[in-house]
Design a protein around this motif. Structure first.
Motif, PDB file in Angstrom:
ATOM      1  N   ASN A  39     -45.872 -61.440 -27.778  1.00 35.32           N
ATOM      2  CA  ASN A  39     -45.822 -61.008 -26.383  1.00 35.32           C
ATOM      3  C   ASN A  39     -47.195 -61.150 -25.722  1.00 35.32           C
ATOM      4  O   ASN A  39     -47.299 -61.588 -24.568  1.00 35.32           O
ATOM      5  CB  ASN A  39     -45.327 -59.564 -26.300  1.00 35.32           C
ATOM      6  CG  ASN A  39     -45.135 -59.116 -24.866  1.00 35.32           C
ATOM      7  OD1 ASN A  39     -44.578 -59.831 -24.051  1.00 35.32           O
ATOM      8  ND2 ASN A  39     -45.616 -57.932 -24.551  1.00 35.32           N
ATOM      9  N   ALA A  40     -48.259 -60.785 -26.437  1.00 31.96           N
ATOM     10  CA  ALA A  40     -49.617 -60.914 -25.886  1.00 31.96           C
ATOM     11  C   ALA A  40     -49.947 -62.376 -25.598  1.00 31.96           C
ATOM     12  O   ALA A  40     -50.584 -62.687 -24.588  1.00 31.96           O
ATOM     13  CB  ALA A  40     -50.635 -60.314 -26.853  1.00 31.96           C
ATOM     14  N   ILE A  41     -49.503 -63.262 -26.462  1.00 33.17           N
ATOM     15  CA  ILE A  41     -49.720 -64.700 -26.243  1.00 33.17           C
ATOM     16  C   ILE A  41     -48.924 -65.165 -25.029  1.00 33.17           C
ATOM     17  O   ILE A  41     -49.447 -65.847 -24.143  1.00 33.17           O
ATOM     18  CB  ILE A  41     -49.344 -65.517 -27.501  1.00 33.17           C
ATOM     19  CG1 ILE A  41     -50.320 -65.209 -28.638  1.00 33.17           C
ATOM     20  CG2 ILE A  41     -49.316 -67.017 -27.185  1.00 33.17           C
ATOM     21  CD1 ILE A  41     -49.879 -65.717 -29.997  1.00 33.17           C
ATOM     22  N   ALA A  42     -47.656 -64.769 -24.969  1.00 34.03           N
ATOM     23  CA  ALA A  42     -46.780 -65.189 -23.869  1.00 34.03           C
ATOM     24  C   ALA A  42     -47.272 -64.677 -22.517  1.00 34.03           C
ATOM     25  O   ALA A  42     -47.056 -65.311 -21.490  1.00 34.03           O
ATOM     26  CB  ALA A  42     -45.355 -64.719 -24.124  1.00 34.03           C
ATOM     27  N   ARG A  43     -47.978 -63.562 -22.502  1.00 31.75           N
ATOM     28  CA  ARG A  43     -48.497 -62.997 -21.252  1.00 31.75           C
ATOM     29  C   ARG A  43     -49.889 -63.539 -20.923  1.00 31.75           C
ATOM     30  O   ARG A  43     -50.491 -63.146 -19.931  1.00 31.75           O
ATOM     31  CB  ARG A  43     -48.537 -61.478 -21.343  1.00 31.75           C
ATOM     32  CG  ARG A  43     -47.148 -60.915 -21.543  1.00 31.75           C
ATOM     33  CD  ARG A  43     -47.175 -59.416 -21.751  1.00 31.75           C
ATOM     34  NE  ARG A  43     -46.511 -58.858 -20.593  1.00 31.75           N
ATOM     35  CZ  ARG A  43     -46.998 -57.890 -19.832  1.00 31.75           C
ATOM     36  NH1 ARG A  43     -48.145 -57.355 -20.121  1.00 31.75           N
ATOM     37  NH2 ARG A  43     -46.339 -57.453 -18.806  1.00 31.75           N
ATOM     38  N   GLY A  44     -50.440 -64.402 -21.780  1.00 32.53           N
ATOM     39  CA  GLY A  44     -51.749 -64.989 -21.521  1.00 32.53           C
ATOM     40  C   GLY A  44     -52.903 -64.079 -21.876  1.00 32.53           C
ATOM     41  O   GLY A  44     -54.034 -64.316 -21.478  1.00 32.53           O
ATOM     42  N   LYS A  45     -52.641 -63.026 -22.642  1.00 30.58           N
ATOM     43  CA  LYS A  45     -53.678 -62.063 -23.006  1.00 30.58           C
ATOM     44  C   LYS A  45     -54.371 -62.424 -24.317  1.00 30.58           C
ATOM     45  O   LYS A  45     -55.378 -61.831 -24.661  1.00 30.58           O
ATOM     46  CB  LYS A  45     -53.066 -60.654 -23.162  1.00 30.58           C
ATOM     47  CG  LYS A  45     -52.317 -60.167 -21.965  1.00 30.58           C
ATOM     48  CD  LYS A  45     -53.271 -59.758 -20.878  1.00 30.58           C
ATOM     49  CE  LYS A  45     -52.495 -59.161 -19.710  1.00 30.58           C
ATOM     50  NZ  LYS A  45     -53.299 -59.009 -18.547  1.00 30.58           N
ATOM     51  N   ARG A  46     -53.810 -63.356 -25.039  1.00 32.92           N
ATOM     52  CA  ARG A  46     -54.340 -63.722 -26.345  1.00 32.92           C
ATOM     53  C   ARG A  46     -54.154 -65.222 -26.546  1.00 32.92           C
ATOM     54  O   ARG A  46     -53.174 -65.797 -26.093  1.00 32.92           O
ATOM     55  CB  ARG A  46     -53.552 -62.935 -27.407  1.00 32.92           C
ATOM     56  CG  ARG A  46     -54.019 -63.124 -28.798  1.00 32.92           C
ATOM     57  CD  ARG A  46     -53.228 -62.224 -29.732  1.00 32.92           C
ATOM     58  NE  ARG A  46     -53.732 -62.387 -31.076  1.00 32.92           N
ATOM     59  CZ  ARG A  46     -53.579 -61.508 -32.023  1.00 32.92           C
ATOM     60  NH1 ARG A  46     -52.931 -60.399 -31.782  1.00 32.92           N
ATOM     61  NH2 ARG A  46     -54.058 -61.734 -33.218  1.00 32.92           N
ATOM     62  N   GLY A  47     -55.104 -65.829 -27.239  1.00 33.79           N
ATOM     63  CA  GLY A  47     -55.003 -67.259 -27.523  1.00 33.79           C
ATOM     64  C   GLY A  47     -54.003 -67.531 -28.629  1.00 33.79           C
ATOM     65  O   GLY A  47     -53.615 -66.641 -29.380  1.00 33.79           O
ATOM     66  N   ILE A  48     -53.603 -68.771 -28.732  1.00 30.80           N
ATOM     67  CA  ILE A  48     -52.643 -69.160 -29.761  1.00 30.80           C
ATOM     68  C   ILE A  48     -53.377 -69.914 -30.870  1.00 30.80           C
ATOM     69  O   ILE A  48     -54.170 -70.809 -30.597  1.00 30.80           O
ATOM     70  CB  ILE A  48     -51.493 -70.001 -29.155  1.00 30.80           C
ATOM     71  CG1 ILE A  48     -50.370 -70.191 -30.154  1.00 30.80           C
ATOM     72  CG2 ILE A  48     -51.985 -71.323 -28.623  1.00 30.80           C
ATOM     73  CD1 ILE A  48     -49.091 -70.695 -29.517  1.00 30.80           C
ATOM     74  N   SER A  49     -53.120 -69.524 -32.098  1.00 33.60           N
ATOM     75  CA  SER A  49     -53.774 -70.177 -33.233  1.00 33.60           C
ATOM     76  C   SER A  49     -53.064 -71.501 -33.545  1.00 33.60           C
ATOM     77  O   SER A  49     -51.901 -71.700 -33.183  1.00 33.60           O
ATOM     78  CB  SER A  49     -53.732 -69.278 -34.468  1.00 33.60           C
ATOM     79  OG  SER A  49     -52.395 -69.158 -34.945  1.00 33.60           O
ATOM     80  N   THR A  50     -53.760 -72.362 -34.235  1.00 36.96           N
ATOM     81  CA  THR A  50     -53.180 -73.656 -34.604  1.00 36.96           C
ATOM     82  C   THR A  50     -51.961 -73.461 -35.496  1.00 36.96           C
ATOM     83  O   THR A  50     -50.932 -74.115 -35.302  1.00 36.96           O
ATOM     84  CB  THR A  50     -54.236 -74.520 -35.313  1.00 36.96           C
ATOM     85  OG1 THR A  50     -55.365 -74.656 -34.458  1.00 36.96           O
ATOM     86  CG2 THR A  50     -53.686 -75.902 -35.645  1.00 36.96           C
ATOM     87  N   ALA A  51     -52.057 -72.553 -36.463  1.00 38.46           N
ATOM     88  CA  ALA A  51     -50.946 -72.323 -37.389  1.00 38.46           C
ATOM     89  C   ALA A  51     -49.691 -71.859 -36.653  1.00 38.46           C
ATOM     90  O   ALA A  51     -48.589 -72.379 -36.882  1.00 38.46           O
ATOM     91  CB  ALA A  51     -51.350 -71.298 -38.444  1.00 38.46           C
ATOM     92  N   LEU A  52     -49.856 -70.904 -35.752  1.00 39.46           N
ATOM     93  CA  LEU A  52     -48.706 -70.411 -35.000  1.00 39.46           C
ATOM     94  C   LEU A  52     -48.182 -71.485 -34.052  1.00 39.46           C
ATOM     95  O   LEU A  52     -46.965 -71.645 -33.911  1.00 39.46           O
ATOM     96  CB  LEU A  52     -49.069 -69.146 -34.222  1.00 39.46           C
ATOM     97  CG  LEU A  52     -47.950 -68.546 -33.384  1.00 39.46           C
ATOM     98  CD1 LEU A  52     -46.722 -68.224 -34.246  1.00 39.46           C
ATOM     99  CD2 LEU A  52     -48.439 -67.305 -32.656  1.00 39.46           C
ATOM    100  N   ALA A  53     -49.072 -72.217 -33.423  1.00 37.24           N
ATOM    101  CA  ALA A  53     -48.647 -73.288 -32.513  1.00 37.24           C
ATOM    102  C   ALA A  53     -47.781 -74.301 -33.247  1.00 37.24           C
ATOM    103  O   ALA A  53     -46.741 -74.725 -32.729  1.00 37.24           O
ATOM    104  CB  ALA A  53     -49.865 -73.971 -31.900  1.00 37.24           C
ATOM    105  N   LEU A  54     -48.180 -74.662 -34.458  1.00 35.70           N
ATOM    106  CA  LEU A  54     -47.392 -75.628 -35.244  1.00 35.70           C
ATOM    107  C   LEU A  54     -46.004 -75.076 -35.569  1.00 35.70           C
ATOM    108  O   LEU A  54     -44.996 -75.799 -35.496  1.00 35.70           O
ATOM    109  CB  LEU A  54     -48.138 -76.015 -36.517  1.00 35.70           C
ATOM    110  CG  LEU A  54     -49.362 -76.909 -36.310  1.00 35.70           C
ATOM    111  CD1 LEU A  54     -50.152 -77.047 -37.609  1.00 35.70           C
ATOM    112  CD2 LEU A  54     -48.952 -78.266 -35.767  1.00 35.70           C
ATOM    113  N   LYS A  55     -45.923 -73.794 -35.918  1.00 35.37           N
ATOM    114  CA  LYS A  55     -44.620 -73.177 -36.209  1.00 35.37           C
ATOM    115  C   LYS A  55     -43.725 -73.192 -34.972  1.00 35.37           C
ATOM    116  O   LYS A  55     -42.540 -73.530 -35.058  1.00 35.37           O
ATOM    117  CB  LYS A  55     -44.807 -71.719 -36.662  1.00 35.37           C
ATOM    118  CG  LYS A  55     -45.378 -71.541 -38.031  1.00 35.37           C
ATOM    119  CD  LYS A  55     -45.397 -70.039 -38.324  1.00 35.37           C
ATOM    120  CE  LYS A  55     -46.435 -69.650 -39.314  1.00 35.37           C
ATOM    121  NZ  LYS A  55     -46.493 -68.183 -39.521  1.00 35.37           N
TER     122      LYS A  55
END
Length: 164
Positions: A43-59
């Motif tokens: 949710n924090a990523i989707a709201r732009g409050k947190r960056g996305i890691s490479t590992a999660l981005a790949l998933k």
């Protein structure tokens, strides 16, 4: 990078991800669990409050069938945009300030944040309206007023564009 995401360069990848989930009628929480991520983090990523890691981005890319690296590239472009904005805020537009105002210093080497009080006081004592306006734009009306009121002698300068 997937061509349909080119237009999102500089936008937080979480915002793009949220749009993509809505477009596919997917709920955040179940999707987060499907990629083995905590729903709060997602949710924090989707709201732009947190960056996305490479590992999660790949998933996420694998789960959504996106081209590999799309979200990571969007994060990189977003980080670049944020860094450029930080640089732009680091000093006022020097083309609007006369170098003669700072005859005793190298204007390119002034620490604008550390010496803000002296800079503001000098420009409001000796500067023109354009120079005063630039400092108000750069520092903000509240900080300028505060710096003008903390001098050795009381000052009652009018800040351009400020309400009386």
């Amino acid at each position: 990078m997937d061509k349909r995401f080119e237009k999102y360069k500089g936008i937080h990848p979480g915002v793009v991800l949220e749009r993509e989930l809505k477009k596919r009628s997917l709920k955040q929480r179940p999707f987060a669990l499907s990629v083995a991520e905590h729903p709060q983090t997602f949710n924090a990523i989707a709201r732009g409050k947190r960056g996305i890691s490479t590992a999660l981005a790949l998933k996420i890319e694998k789960e959504l069938g996106l081209e590999e690296g799309t979200l990571v590239l969007l994060q990189a472009y977003y980080d670049i945009r944020m860094e450029k904005e930080k640089w732009e805020r680091a000093k006022p537009d020097l083309s609007l300030l006369r170098k003669s105002l700072f005859w005793d210093a190298d204007i390119d080497r002034i620490d604008w944040n550390k010496h803000y009080k002296a800079v503001i006081q000098r420009v409001f004592e000796r500067g023109n309206e354009q120079e005063k306006n630039e400092l108000v734009r750069f520092y903000g009306e509240e900080l300028v007023q505060s710096a003008l009121n903390t001098g050795r002698t009381p000052r009652s300068f009018h800040i351009p564009g400020a309400s009386k």
